[in-house]
Design a protein around this motif. Structure first.
Motif, short mmCIF file in Angstrom:
data_model
loop_
_atom_site.label_atom_id
_atom_site.label_comp_id
_atom_site.label_asym_id
_atom_site.label_seq_id
_atom_site.Cartn_x
_atom_site.Cartn_y
_atom_site.Cartn_z
N ASN A 63 -7.38 5.44 15.52
CA ASN A 63 -7.09 4.16 16.17
C ASN A 63 -5.59 3.95 16.24
O ASN A 63 -4.85 4.41 15.37
N PRO A 64 -5.14 3.23 17.25
CA PRO A 64 -3.70 3.00 17.35
C PRO A 64 -3.17 2.15 16.20
O PRO A 64 -3.87 1.31 15.65
N THR A 65 -1.93 2.41 15.83
CA THR A 65 -1.27 1.64 14.78
C THR A 65 0.09 1.21 15.30
O THR A 65 0.68 1.87 16.16
N SER A 66 0.59 0.14 14.77
CA SER A 66 1.89 -0.35 15.23
C SER A 66 3.01 0.41 14.54
O SER A 66 2.84 1.00 13.47
N LEU A 67 4.15 0.40 15.17
CA LEU A 67 5.32 1.06 14.59
C LEU A 67 5.72 0.38 13.29
O LEU A 67 6.14 1.04 12.34
N TRP A 68 5.56 -0.92 13.22
CA TRP A 68 5.89 -1.67 12.02
C TRP A 68 5.01 -1.24 10.85
O TRP A 68 5.49 -1.04 9.74
N GLU A 69 3.71 -1.10 11.08
CA GLU A 69 2.79 -0.68 10.02
C GLU A 69 3.09 0.75 9.58
O GLU A 69 3.05 1.06 8.39
N PHE A 70 3.43 1.62 10.52
CA PHE A 70 3.80 3.00 10.19
C PHE A 70 5.08 3.02 9.35
O PHE A 70 5.16 3.72 8.33
N PHE A 71 6.07 2.24 9.74
CA PHE A 71 7.32 2.15 8.99
C PHE A 71 7.08 1.61 7.59
O PHE A 71 7.58 2.15 6.60
N LEU A 72 6.29 0.56 7.49
CA LEU A 72 6.00 -0.05 6.19
C LEU A 72 5.26 0.93 5.26
O LEU A 72 5.62 1.05 4.09
N SER A 73 4.29 1.63 5.78
CA SER A 73 3.52 2.55 4.93
C SER A 73 4.38 3.71 4.45
O SER A 73 4.27 4.13 3.29
N PHE A 74 5.26 4.23 5.31
CA PHE A 74 6.13 5.32 4.86
C PHE A 74 7.18 4.84 3.87
O PHE A 74 7.56 5.56 2.95
N MET A 75 7.65 3.62 4.03
CA MET A 75 8.61 3.08 3.07
C MET A 75 7.95 2.87 1.71
O MET A 75 8.52 3.23 0.67
N VAL A 76 6.73 2.34 1.71
CA VAL A 76 6.00 2.15 0.46
C VAL A 76 5.72 3.50 -0.19
O VAL A 76 5.84 3.66 -1.41
N MET A 77 5.40 4.52 0.62
CA MET A 77 5.14 5.85 0.08
C MET A 77 6.40 6.44 -0.55
O MET A 77 6.35 7.00 -1.65
N ALA A 78 7.52 6.31 0.11
CA ALA A 78 8.76 6.87 -0.42
C ALA A 78 9.18 6.17 -1.71
O ALA A 78 9.58 6.82 -2.69
N ILE A 79 9.10 4.86 -1.74
CA ILE A 79 9.47 4.11 -2.95
C ILE A 79 8.50 4.40 -4.08
O ILE A 79 8.91 4.61 -5.22
N GLY A 80 7.21 4.46 -3.77
CA GLY A 80 6.22 4.77 -4.79
C GLY A 80 6.40 6.16 -5.36
O GLY A 80 6.29 6.37 -6.57
N TYR A 81 6.71 7.13 -4.51
CA TYR A 81 6.94 8.49 -5.00
C TYR A 81 8.17 8.56 -5.89
O TYR A 81 8.16 9.20 -6.93
#
Length: 114
Positions: free
Chosen positions: A85-103
């Motif tokens: 399903n399509p996702t917004s650029l904002w949600e993609f940016f937020l999820s990758f930022m959370v992933m990087a900080i969490g890692y």
């Protein structure tokens, strides 16, 4: 305190996987033939076996896990459908930022400075 930060980092990693993966659906094709559902079931079983082999078996048996995981992924694309399903650029940016900080928190045990 360092263990608590690592736990928070692991939770952030899990949350980011949820954010990235909640728009992906795996479905089977509806068919009157009985063997169409077997490949979808086999893909789930092979993926589970592959992950368990990679995590729990000794190093010399890791090839079994990789082969099982690869066959499971192949079975998903051969017999089932993966719907993205399509996702917004904002949600993609937020999820990758959370992933990087969490890692970073999970790997180092320190809170990264932004």
């Amino acid at each position: 305190m360092r263990a608590f930060i690592k736990l928070i980092g692991f939770c952030l990693l899990l949350f980011s996987v949820y954010l990235l993966g909640h728009n992906i659906f795996f479905t089977t094709n509806v068919s009157p033939y009985w063997w169409r559902g077997v490949a979808a079931d086999a893909s789930v079983i092979l993926l589970a076996i592959g992950i368990l082999c990679l995590v729990f078996l000794p190093t010399e048996f890791k090839e079994i896990g990789w082969v099982s995981t690869a066959l499971g992924i192949l079975m998903v694309f051969l017999s089932s459908r993966a719907i993205l399903n399509p996702t917004s650029l904002w949600e993609f940016f937020l999820s990758f930022m959370v992933m990087a900080i969490g890692y970073k928190m999970f790997a180092t045990g320190r809170v990264p400075m932004l």
